[in-house]
Design a protein around this motif. Structure first.
Motif, PDB file in Angstrom:
ATOM      1  N   GLU B 713       0.811  -1.213   0.000  1.00  0.00           N
ATOM      2  CA  GLU B 713       0.000   0.000   0.000  1.00  0.00           C
ATOM      3  C   GLU B 713       0.853   1.276   0.000  1.00  0.00           C
ATOM      4  O   GLU B 713       0.387   2.350  -0.362  1.00  0.00           O
ATOM      5  CB  GLU B 713      -0.947   0.006   1.202  1.00  0.00           C
ATOM      6  N   ASP B 714       2.110   1.160   0.401  1.00  0.00           N
ATOM      7  CA  ASP B 714       2.968   2.347   0.407  1.00  0.00           C
ATOM      8  C   ASP B 714       3.556   2.636  -0.972  1.00  0.00           C
ATOM      9  O   ASP B 714       4.377   3.529  -1.125  1.00  0.00           O
ATOM     10  CB  ASP B 714       4.082   2.209   1.455  1.00  0.00           C
ATOM     11  N   TRP B 750      -6.153  -9.684   1.672  1.00  0.00           N
ATOM     12  CA  TRP B 750      -7.081  -8.737   1.060  1.00  0.00           C
ATOM     13  C   TRP B 750      -8.427  -9.380   0.759  1.00  0.00           C
ATOM     14  O   TRP B 750      -9.469  -8.764   0.936  1.00  0.00           O
ATOM     15  CB  TRP B 750      -6.449  -8.123  -0.200  1.00  0.00           C
ATOM     16  N   GLU B 754     -10.734  -7.192   3.318  1.00  0.00           N
ATOM     17  CA  GLU B 754     -11.315  -6.017   2.669  1.00  0.00           C
ATOM     18  C   GLU B 754     -12.349  -6.370   1.599  1.00  0.00           C
ATOM     19  O   GLU B 754     -13.290  -5.640   1.386  1.00  0.00           O
ATOM     20  CB  GLU B 754     -10.210  -5.159   2.033  1.00  0.00           C
ATOM     21  N   SER B 896      -8.884   1.692  -7.501  1.00  0.00           N
ATOM     22  CA  SER B 896      -7.587   2.224  -7.082  1.00  0.00           C
ATOM     23  C   SER B 896      -6.741   1.064  -6.543  1.00  0.00           C
ATOM     24  O   SER B 896      -6.810   0.702  -5.381  1.00  0.00           O
ATOM     25  CB  SER B 896      -7.787   3.278  -5.994  1.00  0.00           C
ATOM     26  N   PHE B 897      -5.927   0.460  -7.440  1.00  0.00           N
ATOM     27  CA  PHE B 897      -5.171  -0.747  -7.087  1.00  0.00           C
ATOM     28  C   PHE B 897      -4.248  -0.496  -5.894  1.00  0.00           C
ATOM     29  O   PHE B 897      -3.931   0.649  -5.564  1.00  0.00           O
ATOM     30  CB  PHE B 897      -4.381  -1.265  -8.300  1.00  0.00           C
ATOM     31  N   LEU B 898      -3.820  -1.575  -5.255  1.00  0.00           N
ATOM     32  CA  LEU B 898      -3.002  -1.452  -4.048  1.00  0.00           C
ATOM     33  C   LEU B 898      -1.733  -0.666  -4.339  1.00  0.00           C
ATOM     34  O   LEU B 898      -0.984  -0.980  -5.262  1.00  0.00           O
ATOM     35  CB  LEU B 898      -2.642  -2.841  -3.499  1.00  0.00           C
ATOM     36  N   GLY B 899      -1.517   0.375  -3.571  1.00  0.00           N
ATOM     37  CA  GLY B 899      -0.310   1.182  -3.705  1.00  0.00           C
ATOM     38  C   GLY B 899      -0.459   2.367  -4.632  1.00  0.00           C
ATOM     39  O   GLY B 899       0.418   3.236  -4.681  1.00  0.00           O
ATOM     40  N   LYS B 900      -1.557   2.443  -5.373  1.00  0.00           N
ATOM     41  CA  LYS B 900      -1.685   3.493  -6.400  1.00  0.00           C
ATOM     42  C   LYS B 900      -1.621   4.893  -5.785  1.00  0.00           C
ATOM     43  O   LYS B 900      -0.847   5.737  -6.229  1.00  0.00           O
ATOM     44  CB  LYS B 900      -3.010   3.327  -7.146  1.00  0.00           C
ATOM     45  N   ARG B 901      -2.423   5.081  -4.738  1.00  0.00           N
ATOM     46  CA  ARG B 901      -2.475   6.422  -4.141  1.00  0.00           C
ATOM     47  C   ARG B 901      -1.098   6.858  -3.653  1.00  0.00           C
ATOM     48  O   ARG B 901      -0.726   8.028  -3.714  1.00  0.00           O
ATOM     49  CB  ARG B 901      -3.492   6.419  -2.990  1.00  0.00           C
ATOM     50  N   SER B 902      -0.325   5.885  -3.181  1.00  0.00           N
ATOM     51  CA  SER B 902       0.996   6.224  -2.629  1.00  0.00           C
ATOM     52  C   SER B 902       1.963   6.719  -3.703  1.00  0.00           C
ATOM     53  O   SER B 902       2.922   7.434  -3.407  1.00  0.00           O
ATOM     54  CB  SER B 902       1.593   5.008  -1.912  1.00  0.00           C
ATOM     55  N   GLU B 904       1.362   8.869  -5.723  1.00  0.00           N
ATOM     56  CA  GLU B 904       1.134  10.310  -5.864  1.00  0.00           C
ATOM     57  C   GLU B 904       1.564  11.080  -4.622  1.00  0.00           C
ATOM     58  O   GLU B 904       1.391  12.295  -4.563  1.00  0.00           O
ATOM     59  CB  GLU B 904      -0.366  10.585  -6.119  1.00  0.00           C
ATOM     60  N   ARG B 905       2.042  10.373  -3.606  1.00  0.00           N
ATOM     61  CA  ARG B 905       2.504  11.105  -2.413  1.00  0.00           C
ATOM     62  C   ARG B 905       3.678  11.985  -2.783  1.00  0.00           C
ATOM     63  O   ARG B 905       4.465  11.648  -3.672  1.00  0.00           O
ATOM     64  CB  ARG B 905       2.934  10.129  -1.316  1.00  0.00           C
TER      65      ARG B 905
END
Ligand code: ZN
Lengths: 102, 1008
Positions: B713-714, B750, B754, B896-902, B904-905
């Motif tokens: 997720e990171d 997962w 989830e 939003s696949f695992l790690g995607k948001r990260s 963009e950090r």
């Protein structure tokens, strides 16, 4: 070495069979894209580290391969209860009832 | 050397077998003892006074106790591969031919040069440890070396242990620790309810203090009651008796560890079977009947050989028929110790006097002593021992009723043995292991077990009960309660009452440090911890220097740091600290005890988990073939993989160069069976896989494969591999060899937590398939010779396709995926056909000179292509962008696949992140070491600014120069620049940053 009751196998088994999986009841945000870096960072990195009762996830890796939750005292290591993922603890209940599936 | 040399052996009595004399040596000197002796009792019988030199001051030291508490008589047993260091002579049973040496003293304990030089004490003032720990680590290492050499803590054997050791996992209803009066009573009571009982005791015989007792139980000698009780315990099938078994640790959830010594009493090594057993016991209930340890009084020069515990003197007389001196002086604070003087007198030797610190004394034991003509001096205490290598006398002085001050003129008495008793300290070690906090009881003058943290109760003197009758009664109560809590109802025929002929006793006196006419700092040394030479003055100094917490004072003085963990000294030390701080003992508190109660052999802890059984080894179906063809091995997780296949006298680099050239120029074959394989099925399988990987599998057609990268997720790369669509809702995911188990757990996590709404099922099939990779320009020709039911043409079976078919008449799956960049077929067959298909492919490839290759060649070839290896080129801190693999991230996935948001950090978007590049050394034959650090300016002063490091590095025979992959800060924008690798040997290698793809950058060769 802990003696852990697997709610799926319905047996006490030795700790060797399990692995620890961190804090329980952490829900993945349903829409990560709209979160700020800070809020996403909170979800990613910040965990409770209580002195006392803690809801945590365990994995019966060398058994039924099911994840479950436990309420454990981090001081005495006493496990007060174990319960399936998706259910809520009887001891030290969670502060709010949300749509938390975990 | 005859039995007559046993100058201190009594004519009769004791639990020894006089008809079985045993010869043994101590520091090379031959002596005789008897079966039933401990090494300590035999040494005392032979008149040996000095058995050790002290840790810091090299002072001569003698035997003080008779059990686990012994601080001085630490010996090394035997020599060679089976030698055992660090044993207490008081716990070593004598056997024929036993060889013991003192671990301290050089050249020997009688004549010690370190003591002569006398510098060691000055090198190590109080606070030595504490202050040394605060200094740089390497200085401590230096000190430790000196300390070990000079002070001697025994020598570990340098050869392999010839013995074997077992582990047993056990369960019981009630585990009773200690087989003294309370333990035996508890075990018997519990056993009679039908409960499954284990009773363990560290000594060779059950009975504890009763083995040296003059008392009777219900008009029967105590030893008779012990024998009857053992007989009855043995009559139960549900009871396990473990003598010579130390319960050394009490762990979570009533898990206890017991070390059983099966053959140590007959020789250095076991003739048959295992030497020791480690019992790992999960007990429903535990009874701690661990007894108590007598507390010595602290007075000046109380360490001179010939100063002993009163109860130990009695034990040597009663149990071993050994009287360790000629003239006894007893210094006591309580009635109980009078028995020692009575025993001594009745053994026919002289008692100089009983010195009692209490102002007024009366009671049955005192009267008995007086009637025997023993001189009793009340209101006095021994303030100093005289003598150097042996006590020659004692100075006594009148003392006030609080024990805080002397009230008159000292006088000297002559004696050669001083027995002292300051009362008893319960052995609360195991209770303390559970985290229970001991509390001080002023009336009992003892720390008692704290509130139970686990399913346990203490009983008997371990619980501060000082009478035999009380101990027996408590044993019954606690034993019954334990059985009941474990679910057993009380038996009908329980014993009810015990009558013991024990004399009534008056209150003891709370005395710890006996005052001296000089102040503590100026008085001759008053030793608190004999093993580590900690004095009362050192503890007072600790208090003066501000180390007020008992845990700090402990570390400052090193009190209790020895292998005896301060069993004798700690309570006295705490009392002295409390006094120095003007506190009560209760306010000062005690330090916690930790496992192990007594030192435990590594052999028993390791058990059979050594050598080949240390860790499982996993072999592929082709393993034997590799072995027969001279493979060298690389360990990948638990797998043994061929590393390379040297021919004749080839060196590694020659073999690898040959293998690499063969693949690129003709064809090679690799055993790829170890790759993780997870079978994934279910209507939501594609959706699930798409959430896990960065790219999409929703439109992956049957017969197609896709490469994916898995992120945590990171946003950091966690695993990679190819997934094939086998059928509708049916996929096969390949993982890295080392990552297989972790990936399966990740998928299950997962799915179960989830996304339980997704219907998808995972099965590990790694071991079900054997995989042979045929790769190289001639790969198709090789496969064509053994497979005639698949159209192998590039149009019909293209790169990243897979097909079902038959290879050498075996049903097989063929995957056109490539880790070499060459035309490749991965042939998968059910594992038991692995070797068959391997040999068939070799046969088919013979005319193309097909070359088996190992993991090293696999690594070189993939590095030529710039293919990463997760875990080698990545380390859990790199994103796909960092690896120059942005192409693997699908832009338009709805979920939003695992790690995607990260990804963009802000930190993931930093432009100075370390990025994957190639490095070409200025000197083409020079191969950079993997792990080498990279700097921009080779002339920069230390500390140099690190820019990254080399992750993979090889010599490429195909290219004729070395190649390396590296992560470099902002590397992707620095192509063409020169960086430097300063090496540990002082050389600095220059290299140019280049593309990470060294060979066939268009990727044409895998598509042919
Ligand atoms: Zn389970």
């Amino acid at each position: 070495m802990l003696h852990i009751y697997c709610p799926h196998c319905q047996q006490h088994r030795e700790e060797d069979e399990f692995s620890y999986s961190g804090e329980a009841h952490i829900q993945r945000p349903s829409n990560p894209e709209i979160l700020t870096d800070k809020d996403w960072g909170d979800y990613l990195f910040f965990r409770k580290n209580p002195r006392g009762l803690h809801h945590e996830m365990w994995y019966h890796a060398a058994g039924c391969r099911r994840y479950f939750n436990a309420t454990r005292d981090t001081v005495s290591y006493e496990i007060m209860e174990t319960y399936p993922v998706g259910t809520r603890p009887q001891i030290a209940p969670l502060p709010t009832i949300g749509d938390d599936a975990t | 050397m005859t039995t007559a040399d046993q100058v201190n052996r009594l004519e009769s009595g004791g639990r020894i077998h006089r008809e079985k004399p045993l010869s043994f040596t101590f520091d090379g000197k031959k002596m005789i003892g008897y079966e039933g002796d401990t090494l300590a009792s035999a040494l005392l019988a032979n008149g040996v006074s000095v058995v050790a030199r002290s840790f810091k001051y090299s002072r001569p030291r003698g035997i003080v106790g008779h059990g686990a508490e012994e601080p001085n008589a630490i010996i090394q047993l035997g020599e060679g591969n089976a030698t055992v260091p660090n044993l207490r002579a008081t716990q070593v049973e004598l056997y024929e031919g036993l060889q013991a040496t003192a671990v301290s003293g050089w050249p020997n304990v009688e004549f010690d040069l370190m003591g002569l030089i006398g510098i060691f004490g000055r090198l190590m003032p109080p606070g030595f440890y504490y202050k040394t720990f605060m200094r740089p680590q390497r200085l401590w290492m230096t000190y430790e070396h000196i300390i070990r050499k000079a002070a001697g803590l025994g020598k570990a054997p340098t050869e392999a242990d010839p013995d074997s050791y077992d582990k047993l996992n056990q369960h019981c209803d009630v585990l009773v620790v200690g087989a003294g009066p309370a333990g035996l009573a508890a075990a018997l009571t519990a056993a009679r309810t039908g409960a499954r009982v284990i009773i363990a005791d560290e000594q060779q015989g059950f009975g504890g203090s009763l083995l040296a007792s003059v008392l009777s139980i219900n008009a029967q000698p105590a030893a008779g009651w012990v024998a009857d009780t053992i007989d009855e315990l043995k009559s139960f099938d549900s009871v396990q008796l473990l003598p010579r078994s130390t319960v050394f640790g009490y762990y979570d959830h009533n898990f206890l560890a017991i070390l059983e010594r099966r053959s140590d009493h007959v020789g250095l090594t076991a003739i048959t079977g295992s030497r020791q057993r480690l019992h790992r016991v999960r007990a429903k209930q535990v009874v701690l009947a661990t007894g108590a340890i007598e507390r010595p009084l602290v007075f000046a020069h109380n360490d001179v050989p010939g100063v002993m515990l009163a109860s130990s003197v009695s034990t040597y007389i009663q149990r071993y028929a050994v009287i360790p001196g000629r003239t006894l002086l007893l210094s006591t604070t309580n009635d109980g110790a009078y028995q020692t003087a009575i025993d001594w007198h009745q053994a026919g030797r002289h008692v100089a006097a009983i010195v009692d610190s209490r102002p007024q004394v009366n009671g049955p034991l005192i009267e008995t002593a007086k009637q025997l003509g023993i001189h009793v001096i009340s209101g006095h205490a021994v303030i100093e021992a005289l003598g150097k290598k042996r006590v020659t006398g004692a100075i006594i002085a009148p003392i006030n009723s609080t024990g805080a001050a002397l009230t008159g003129t000292p006088k000297t008495l002559s004696c050669d043995l001083i027995a002292s008793s300051g009362g008893w300290s319960p052995a609360i070690h195991l209770s303390s292991h559970t985290g229970a906090k001991p509390y001080w009881d002023d009336k009992k003058i003892a720390f008692l077990p704290g509130n139970s943290r686990q399913q346990e109760q203490s009983a008997g003197s371990a619980n501060g009960c000082w009478t035999l009758q009380g101990c027996l009664q408590e044993g019954i109560e606690v034993g019954a309660a334990a059985a009941q809590k474990a679910g057993f109802s009380p038996a009908v025929d329980q014993p009810v009452d015990f009558h013991c002929n024990e004399p009534l006793q008056q209150s003891p006196h709370a005395l710890f440090l006996v005052p001296h006419p000089k102040s503590t700092s100026r008085a001759p040394s008053q030793f608190v911890d004999l093993q580590l030479d900690v004095t009362a003055a050192a503890i007072e100094l600790a208090a003066r220097e501000g180390y007020e917490s008992v845990e700090h004072a402990k570390r400052y003085t090193a009190m209790g740091f020895g292998t005896d963990q301060g069993k004798l000294g700690n309570i006295n030390g705490i009392a002295i600290l409390a006094n120095a701080l003007g506190q009560t003992i209760s306010e000062t508190g005690t330090t916690m005890f930790r496992p192990a109660y007594t030192p435990t052999t590594f052999g028993a802890i390791a058990g059979r988990d050594i050598g080949a059984l240390f860790d499982p080894e996993r072999y592929t179906a082709m393993h034997r073939w590799h072995q027969e063809h001279g493979a060298t091995w690389e360990n990948v997780g638990q797998w043994k993989r061929p590393w390379y296949f040297p021919q004749q006298s080839e060196h590694m680099h020659e073999a690898v160069n040959r293998e690499c050239l063969a693949v690129r120029n003709s064809v090679g074959i690799l055993d790829a069976s170890t790759l993780g394989k997870i079978d994934i099925q279910g209507p939501d399988a594609a959706e699930f896989i798409t959430r896990i990987y960065t790219n999409s599998y929703l439109k992956l057609a049957i017969g197609k494969c896709r490469y994916g990268v898995m992120l945590k997720e990171d946003g950091m790369i966690f695993d990679d591999g190819v997934t094939a669509c086998l059928a509708e809702n049916h996929y096969l995911m390949f993982t890295t060899t080392g990552g297989a188990a972790g990936v399966l757990a990740w998928l299950e996590l997962w799915q179960q937590t989830e996304w339980p709404d997704l219907q998808v099922y995972f099965t590990s099939v790694t071991d079900h398939w054997a995989t042979a990779t045929v790769t190289g320009p001639n790969a198709r020709k090789v496969i064509a010779k053994v497979c005639d039911d698949i159209d192998l043409s590039n149009d019909n079976f293209a790169f990243m396709d897979w097909r079902d078919g038959t290879v050498a008449e075996i049903k097989a799956r063929l995957f056109r995926i490539s880790f070499t960049g060459e035309l490749s077929y991965e042939v998968n067959v059910p594992a038991h056909y692995g070797r068959f298909i391997w040999e068939k492919l070799l046969e088919a490839g013979k005319e193309f000179d097909i070359t088996p290759y190992g993991t090293e060649t696999m690594h070189v070839l993939r590095a030529e292509k710039g293919f990463i290896i997760v875990g080698q080129d990545t380390d859990g801190s790199v994103t796909p962008h960092d690896m120059n693999m942005s192409w693997v991230i699908a832009k338009n996935k709805t979920f939003s696949f695992l790690g995607k948001r990260s990804l963009e950090r802000s930190d993931s978007l930093r432009d100075q992140r370390k990025q994957l590049v190639g490095l070409k050394t200025r000197e083409p034959q020079q191969v950079l070491p993997e792990g080498a650090q990279i700097v921009n300016d080779q002339n920069q002063l230390l500390p140099m600014a690190m820019q990254g490091h080399v992750t993979s590095s090889y010599y490429s025979a195909n290219l004729g120069h070395s190649i390396a992959l590296a992560v470099v800060k902002g590397g992707l924008n620095r192509l063409g620049e020169t960086v430097y690798c300063p090496l540990a040997d002082g050389r600095i290698l220059a290299a140019e940053i280049v593309s990470s793809v060294f060979y066939d950058p268009e990727g044409a060769r895998q598509h042919v």
